[in-house]
Design an enzyme around this catalytic site. Structure first.
Site, PDB file in Angstrom:
ATOM      1  N   ARG A 127       4.343   2.002 -11.823  1.00 13.59           N
ATOM      2  CA  ARG A 127       4.762   3.422 -11.852  1.00 13.59           C
ATOM      3  C   ARG A 127       3.553   4.362 -11.878  1.00 13.59           C
ATOM      4  O   ARG A 127       2.584   4.129 -12.576  1.00 13.59           O
ATOM      5  CB  ARG A 127       5.605   3.686 -13.107  1.00 13.59           C
ATOM      6  CG  ARG A 127       5.876   5.181 -13.290  1.00 13.59           C
ATOM      7  CD  ARG A 127       6.946   5.483 -14.276  1.00 13.59           C
ATOM      8  NE  ARG A 127       6.681   4.917 -15.596  1.00 13.59           N
ATOM      9  CZ  ARG A 127       7.548   4.976 -16.596  1.00 13.59           C
ATOM     10  NH1 ARG A 127       8.722   5.547 -16.405  1.00 13.59           N
ATOM     11  NH2 ARG A 127       7.250   4.443 -17.764  1.00 13.59           N
ATOM     12  N   ARG A 171       8.014  -2.648 -25.795  1.00 16.26           N
ATOM     13  CA  ARG A 171       9.068  -1.629 -25.624  1.00 16.26           C
ATOM     14  C   ARG A 171      10.401  -2.302 -25.301  1.00 16.26           C
ATOM     15  O   ARG A 171      11.453  -1.878 -25.785  1.00 16.26           O
ATOM     16  CB  ARG A 171       8.675  -0.655 -24.499  1.00 16.26           C
ATOM     17  CG  ARG A 171       7.593   0.328 -24.937  1.00 16.26           C
ATOM     18  CD  ARG A 171       6.838   0.918 -23.758  1.00 16.26           C
ATOM     19  NE  ARG A 171       7.639   1.660 -22.838  1.00 16.26           N
ATOM     20  CZ  ARG A 171       7.286   1.909 -21.568  1.00 16.26           C
ATOM     21  NH1 ARG A 171       6.142   1.443 -21.089  1.00 16.26           N
ATOM     22  NH2 ARG A 171       8.067   2.612 -20.800  1.00 16.26           N
TER      23      ARG A 171
HETATM   24  P1  AP5 Z   1      11.929   5.312 -14.356  1.00 21.21           P
HETATM   25  O1  AP5 Z   1      13.030   6.080 -13.724  1.00 21.21           O
HETATM   26  O2  AP5 Z   1      10.719   6.055 -14.839  1.00 21.21           O
HETATM   27  O3  AP5 Z   1      12.521   4.406 -15.552  1.00 21.21           O
HETATM   28  P2  AP5 Z   1      12.932   4.827 -17.016  1.00 21.21           P
HETATM   29  O4  AP5 Z   1      14.136   4.030 -17.368  1.00 21.21           O
HETATM   30  O5  AP5 Z   1      13.029   6.304 -17.148  1.00 21.21           O
HETATM   31  O6  AP5 Z   1      11.683   4.234 -17.797  1.00 21.21           O
HETATM   32  P3  AP5 Z   1      10.816   4.838 -18.968  1.00 21.21           P
HETATM   33  O7  AP5 Z   1       9.594   3.951 -19.071  1.00 21.21           O
HETATM   34  O8  AP5 Z   1      10.534   6.287 -18.786  1.00 21.21           O
HETATM   35  O9  AP5 Z   1      11.730   4.601 -20.176  1.00 21.21           O
HETATM   36  P4  AP5 Z   1      11.330   4.520 -21.628  1.00 21.21           P
HETATM   37  O10 AP5 Z   1      12.668   4.532 -22.258  1.00 21.21           O
HETATM   38  O11 AP5 Z   1      10.446   3.400 -22.008  1.00 21.21           O
HETATM   39  O12 AP5 Z   1      10.385   5.791 -21.813  1.00 21.21           O
HETATM   40  P5  AP5 Z   1      10.548   7.173 -22.557  1.00 21.21           P
HETATM   41  O13 AP5 Z   1       9.686   8.138 -21.882  1.00 21.21           O
HETATM   42  O14 AP5 Z   1      11.970   7.506 -22.777  1.00 21.21           O
HETATM   43  O15 AP5 Z   1      11.484   4.184 -13.329  1.00 21.21           O
HETATM   44  C1  AP5 Z   1      10.375   3.330 -13.614  1.00 21.21           C
HETATM   45  C2  AP5 Z   1       9.638   2.992 -12.299  1.00 21.21           C
HETATM   46  O16 AP5 Z   1      10.532   2.229 -11.460  1.00 21.21           O
HETATM   47  C3  AP5 Z   1       9.214   4.214 -11.469  1.00 21.21           C
HETATM   48  O17 AP5 Z   1       7.986   3.944 -10.847  1.00 21.21           O
HETATM   49  C4  AP5 Z   1      10.311   4.346 -10.408  1.00 21.21           C
HETATM   50  O18 AP5 Z   1       9.812   4.924  -9.212  1.00 21.21           O
HETATM   51  C5  AP5 Z   1      10.727   2.883 -10.207  1.00 21.21           C
HETATM   52  N1  AP5 Z   1      12.148   2.737  -9.890  1.00 21.21           N
HETATM   53  C6  AP5 Z   1      13.198   3.418 -10.420  1.00 21.21           C
HETATM   54  N2  AP5 Z   1      14.362   2.987  -9.894  1.00 21.21           N
HETATM   55  C7  AP5 Z   1      14.034   1.996  -9.023  1.00 21.21           C
HETATM   56  C8  AP5 Z   1      14.788   1.144  -8.162  1.00 21.21           C
HETATM   57  N3  AP5 Z   1      16.124   1.234  -8.103  1.00 21.21           N
HETATM   58  N4  AP5 Z   1      14.131   0.252  -7.416  1.00 21.21           N
HETATM   59  C9  AP5 Z   1      12.772   0.148  -7.462  1.00 21.21           C
HETATM   60  N5  AP5 Z   1      11.997   0.941  -8.262  1.00 21.21           N
HETATM   61  C10 AP5 Z   1      12.624   1.842  -9.027  1.00 21.21           C
HETATM   62  O19 AP5 Z   1       9.945   6.815 -24.008  1.00 21.21           O
HETATM   63  C11 AP5 Z   1       8.578   6.545 -24.178  1.00 21.21           C
HETATM   64  C12 AP5 Z   1       8.282   6.398 -25.665  1.00 21.21           C
HETATM   65  O20 AP5 Z   1       8.598   7.624 -26.355  1.00 21.21           O
HETATM   66  C13 AP5 Z   1       9.109   5.328 -26.410  1.00 21.21           C
HETATM   67  O21 AP5 Z   1       8.524   4.042 -26.291  1.00 21.21           O
HETATM   68  C14 AP5 Z   1       9.086   5.865 -27.846  1.00 21.21           C
HETATM   69  O22 AP5 Z   1       7.863   5.583 -28.444  1.00 21.21           O
HETATM   70  C15 AP5 Z   1       9.191   7.369 -27.633  1.00 21.21           C
HETATM   71  N6  AP5 Z   1      10.577   7.861 -27.628  1.00 21.21           N
HETATM   72  C16 AP5 Z   1      11.237   8.459 -26.578  1.00 21.21           C
HETATM   73  N7  AP5 Z   1      12.492   8.792 -26.941  1.00 21.21           N
HETATM   74  C17 AP5 Z   1      12.631   8.394 -28.229  1.00 21.21           C
HETATM   75  C18 AP5 Z   1      13.710   8.433 -29.145  1.00 21.21           C
HETATM   76  N8  AP5 Z   1      14.909   8.934 -28.802  1.00 21.21           N
HETATM   77  N9  AP5 Z   1      13.518   7.944 -30.401  1.00 21.21           N
HETATM   78  C19 AP5 Z   1      12.327   7.422 -30.759  1.00 21.21           C
HETATM   79  N10 AP5 Z   1      11.265   7.332 -29.928  1.00 21.21           N
HETATM   80  C20 AP5 Z   1      11.410   7.815 -28.683  1.00 21.21           C
END
Ligand code: AP5
Length: 214
Positions: A127, A171
């Site tokens: 990504r 994660r």
């Molecule tokens: P993408 O769409 O970015 O996937 P995503 O599910 O959004 O993945 P994230 O890594 O953003 O999720 P996350 O839950 O770990 O992160 P967050 O920011 O929420 O797609 C990923 C990649 O795949 C991209 O390159 C895309 O182009 C590709 N792709 C997508 N669809 C595809 C397909 N169909 N085929 C091929 N490729 C594809 O959280 C980060 C951190 O923040 C957490 O670890 C935690 O520390 C904190 N945090 C966030 N929210 C909370 C909460 N509510 N409570 C506590 N801590 C929190």
């Protein structure tokens, strides 16, 4: 419409949220994006959140829930919102229910995007994202026209600090332990809509449109 996108890291929550914003005309609320902005700005909350995020652990509810509540109460969320990355634990789901009930709103659907672990790792290690406009790319699956440069705004593309294999695996295990129990929580409320998250983003968008009836 108020909708939650549930799924492990890399399931495509952010990718599908952006498509739903265009389709449903309601804002996306990503707690990950809100936290990363707080870290970049160096706020007190951002400083507290940073170490948890770098380890791939959940940021404590005492930081995240207030942040989410403030955002959800903004006027642009009155017609609805797409929650991406919140709730991530039963305690957060209960807090969210309280916020919605206080506002006289209700949750319509919880879309659970299902993707096998090895595919998640491939998606996250490749990504690249644009911190300026939020656009997302993948070195193999959706590469930018010019390497390292955002197609949309010309900004410099970055690899997220938590997108290294060790943190990705952590994660995913945090998701399995703390977030996955939400599936049962929402299934019992009749709100869970599981969707196969393998295939192209367009195919998955179509499946989500079917389960949410839009
Ligand atoms: P993408 O769409 O970015 O996937 P995503 O599910 O959004 O993945 P994230 O890594 O953003 O999720 P996350 O839950 O770990 O992160 P967050 O920011 O929420 O797609 C990923 C990649 O795949 C991209 O390159 C895309 O182009 C590709 N792709 C997508 N669809 C595809 C397909 N169909 N085929 C091929 N490729 C594809 O959280 C980060 C951190 O923040 C957490 O670890 C935690 O520390 C904190 N945090 C966030 N929210 C909370 C909460 N509510 N409570 C506590 N801590 C929190």
């Amino acid at each position: 419409m108020n909708l939650i996108l549930l799924g492990p890291p890399g399931a495509g929550k952010g990718t599908q949220a952006q498509r739903l914003v265009d389709r449903l005309k309601v804002p996306q609320i990503s707690t990950g994006d809100l936290l990363r902005a707080a870290v970049r700005e160096g706020t007190d909350l951002g400083k507290q959140a940073k170490e948890y995020m770098e380890r791939g652990e959940l940021v404590p509810d005492s930081i995240v829930v207030g942040m989410l509540e403030e955002r959800i109460k903004a006027d642009d969320c009155t017609p609805g919102c797409i929650l991406d990355g919140f709730p991530r634990a039963v305690s957060q789901a209960e807090a969210l229910a309280g916020v919605f009930s206080g506002l006289g709103r209700a949750l319509d659907h919880v879309v659970s995007i299902e993707v096998p672990e090895e595919e998640l790792v491939k998606r996250l290690t490749g990504r690249r994202s644009c911190p300026r406009c939020g656009a997302m790319f993948h070195v193999m699956f959706s590469p930018p026209k010019q390497e390292g440069v955002c197609d949309k705004c010309g900004g410099e593309l970055i690899t997220r600090a938590d997108d290294n294999e060790e943190t990705i695996r952590n994660r995913i295990s945090v998701y399995r332990e703390q977030t996955e129990p939400l599936k049962k929580f929402y299934q019992e409320k009749g709100l869970l809509r599981p969707v196969d998250g393998t295939g192209t983003p367009q195919e998955i968008e179509k499946k989500i449109a079917e389960v949410v009836g839009q």
